[in-house]
Design a protein around this motif. Structure first.
Motif, short mmCIF file in Angstrom:
data_model
loop_
_atom_site.label_atom_id
_atom_site.label_comp_id
_atom_site.label_asym_id
_atom_site.label_seq_id
_atom_site.Cartn_x
_atom_site.Cartn_y
_atom_site.Cartn_z
N ASP A 105 -13.29 4.98 -13.06
CA ASP A 105 -13.14 5.82 -11.87
C ASP A 105 -12.52 5.01 -10.73
O ASP A 105 -13.12 4.05 -10.24
N ILE A 106 -11.34 5.40 -10.29
CA ILE A 106 -10.60 4.63 -9.28
C ILE A 106 -11.35 4.57 -7.95
O ILE A 106 -11.21 3.63 -7.17
N ARG A 107 -12.19 5.60 -7.70
CA ARG A 107 -12.86 5.69 -6.40
C ARG A 107 -13.85 4.54 -6.18
O ARG A 107 -14.18 4.20 -5.05
N LEU A 108 -14.32 3.94 -7.29
CA LEU A 108 -15.24 2.80 -7.16
C LEU A 108 -14.63 1.67 -6.33
O LEU A 108 -15.34 0.94 -5.64
N PHE A 109 -13.31 1.54 -6.40
CA PHE A 109 -12.65 0.46 -5.64
C PHE A 109 -12.78 0.63 -4.14
O PHE A 109 -12.66 -0.31 -3.38
N PHE A 110 -12.96 1.86 -3.70
CA PHE A 110 -12.90 2.12 -2.26
C PHE A 110 -14.25 2.46 -1.64
O PHE A 110 -14.34 2.69 -0.46
N GLU A 111 -15.29 2.49 -2.48
CA GLU A 111 -16.62 2.80 -1.93
C GLU A 111 -17.26 1.57 -1.32
O GLU A 111 -18.23 1.68 -0.56
N ASN A 112 -16.75 0.39 -1.68
CA ASN A 112 -17.30 -0.87 -1.17
C ASN A 112 -18.79 -1.03 -1.40
O ASN A 112 -19.52 -1.50 -0.54
N THR B 53 0.85 -1.19 0.00
CA THR B 53 0.00 0.00 0.00
C THR B 53 0.88 1.24 0.00
O THR B 53 1.88 1.27 0.72
N VAL B 54 0.53 2.24 -0.78
CA VAL B 54 1.31 3.48 -0.80
C VAL B 54 0.37 4.68 -0.69
O VAL B 54 -0.83 4.54 -0.89
N TYR B 55 0.91 5.83 -0.34
CA TYR B 55 0.08 6.98 0.03
C TYR B 55 0.62 8.25 -0.62
O TYR B 55 1.81 8.55 -0.53
N ARG B 56 -0.27 8.97 -1.27
CA ARG B 56 0.14 10.26 -1.83
C ARG B 56 -0.98 11.26 -1.64
O ARG B 56 -2.16 10.90 -1.62
N SER B 57 -0.58 12.52 -1.53
CA SER B 57 -1.55 13.57 -1.35
C SER B 57 -2.13 13.91 -2.73
O SER B 57 -1.71 14.86 -3.38
N ASP B 58 -3.06 13.09 -3.18
CA ASP B 58 -3.51 13.08 -4.56
C ASP B 58 -4.91 12.50 -4.58
O ASP B 58 -5.14 11.47 -3.95
N SER B 59 -5.86 13.15 -5.26
CA SER B 59 -7.19 12.55 -5.31
C SER B 59 -8.00 13.08 -6.49
O SER B 59 -8.34 14.26 -6.53
N ILE C 235 -10.28 11.23 -10.34
CA ILE C 235 -10.87 9.97 -10.81
C ILE C 235 -9.85 8.90 -11.18
O ILE C 235 -10.19 7.73 -11.30
N THR C 236 -8.58 9.29 -11.34
CA THR C 236 -7.59 8.24 -11.58
C THR C 236 -6.53 8.17 -10.48
O THR C 236 -5.59 7.39 -10.58
N HIS C 237 -6.67 8.99 -9.43
CA HIS C 237 -5.71 8.95 -8.32
C HIS C 237 -6.43 8.87 -6.99
O HIS C 237 -7.42 9.56 -6.76
N SER C 238 -5.88 8.03 -6.12
CA SER C 238 -6.48 7.88 -4.79
C SER C 238 -5.38 8.13 -3.76
O SER C 238 -4.22 7.77 -3.99
#
Ligand code: PHE
Length: 344
Positions: free
Chosen positions: A329-336, A199-205, A207-210
């Motif tokens: 949309d990358i956010r779909l992965f995290f909405e559960n 897992t990695v973390y960036r200050s980025d958000s 539709i293609t960055h989480s």
């Protein structure tokens, strides 16, 4: 009282009939009240006995008492009949058919990101790479400095991250899994062939960055490793991941820890190369960064750059999963949302 015995006989018949006709407990209690309860008709007769001529009292009293006893036992019998019937009805309604098949728990499955992650890992395992891990909370040294990002280097901005306060020094939530490569090289001598998933973390958000995403990075160090090895490996990886016949290209790029550096693109999975919105009309989609390990990185881990050469690569797992499944949309992965997840 001449009519007394007829009266008792009639009350007994009527009482019996009322008890027999009772459909439920309240009908029954009602009959009791009317015929043989404290204020019922039979009690009234018994109370009137004193007024009867002495020679009748005994016979009438006995008859009334018998009538009352008869009614009472009919009452008790009917009461248990009614209760039994109610019990049967209730049990019939509540009956459980133990022979029915059980309702099993809904079978779940792994998250599409985890699936893609383990598919990527298994491709590289088959190609001779072992898996290494490292901490999510990294020191600035492993995340940046030993990877040849000096303090204040502008390349750090591309990976702006979340900083963690600590008395021990500068800590960051790692921006890539490359620090695992440094930690591994500190521990082992070449030949090295590892991948570093995590897992990695960036200050980025957008539709293609989480702000949190997953990477698999890889590193190979040995004598005589060349860029041709890197190209061969990544070509094989793409064939195994996206299927045969997907052209890929290496495009020059820049990373502080590789020289030369490249980004790898595959033919757009949406339009097949003719140009569309997803590939921004270029016909290509970027899937990973790669390059030959910069000799200065070897300097940080005590490898002799005259003796050894290496390549490294790194890819975003969500991006690969999006390309494989055509997700925009990358956010779909995290909405559960189960409706999204159950499709994979
Ligand atoms: N660490 C880089 C990143 O996260 C990817 C990369 C890895 C590039 C290895 C080149 C070599 O952007």
């Amino acid at each position: 009282m001449p009519g007394a015995s007829e009266q008792i006989t009639r009350l007994l018949d009527e009482g019996m009939a009322a008890i027999a006709a009772a459909r439920g407990e309240s009908d029954l209690l009602d009959a009791k009240g009317r015929f043989f309860g404290k204020k019922g008709a039979v009690s009234a007769i018994l109370k009137g006995i004193a007024a009867l001529p002495a020679e009748e009292r005994k016979a009438v009293g006995e008859m009334a008492n018998r009538a009352r006893a008869g009614l009472e036992s009919a009452f008790d019998a009917r009461l248990s009949e009614i209760r039994e019937k109610e019990r049967l009805v209730r049990e019939g309604r509540e009956r459980i058919d133990v022979t029915l098949p059980g309702r099993g728990p809904m079978p779940g499955h792994r998250h599409p990101v985890s699936q893609t992650m383990s598919d990527i890992i298994s491709v590289f395992r088959r190609l001779g790479f072992s898996v290494q891990g490292g901490p999510d909370v990294e020191t600035d040294y492993y995340n940046f400095e030993a990877l040849n990002f000096p303090p204040e280097h502008p390349a750090r901005d591309m990976q702006d991250t979340f900083y963690v306060e600590s008395a021990a020094g500068d800590l960051v939530l790692r921006t890539h899994t490359s620090p695992i490569q440094i930690r591994t090289m500190e521990r082992m001598k070449p030949p090295v062939r590892i991948i570093a998933p995590g897992t990695v973390y960036r200050s980025d958000s957008d539709i293609t960055h989480s702000p949190m995403f997953h990477q698999v990075e890889g590193l190979a160090v040995d004598r005589d490793i060349t860029m041709a090895d890197l190209k061969g490996l990544l070509t094989e990886f793409c064939r195994m991941t996206f299927g045969p016949g997907k052209p890929l290209r290496f495009r020059p790029s820049y990373f502080p820890f590789t020289e030369p550096s490249a980004e790898v693109d595959i033919r757009c999975v949406i339009c097949g190369g003719s140009g569309c919105r997803v590939c921004k009309e270029s016909g290509w989609l970027e899937i990973l960064g790669a390059g030959m390990v910069d000799p200065s990185v070897f300097g940080f881990v005590g490898y002799d750059p005259e003796e050894y050469a290496g390549f490294a690569f790194g890819m975003g797992v969500e991006r690969i999963a999006m390309l494989r499944h055509g997700i925009s949309d990358i956010r779909l992965f995290f909405e559960n949302d189960i409706r999204f997840l159950s499709q994979f």
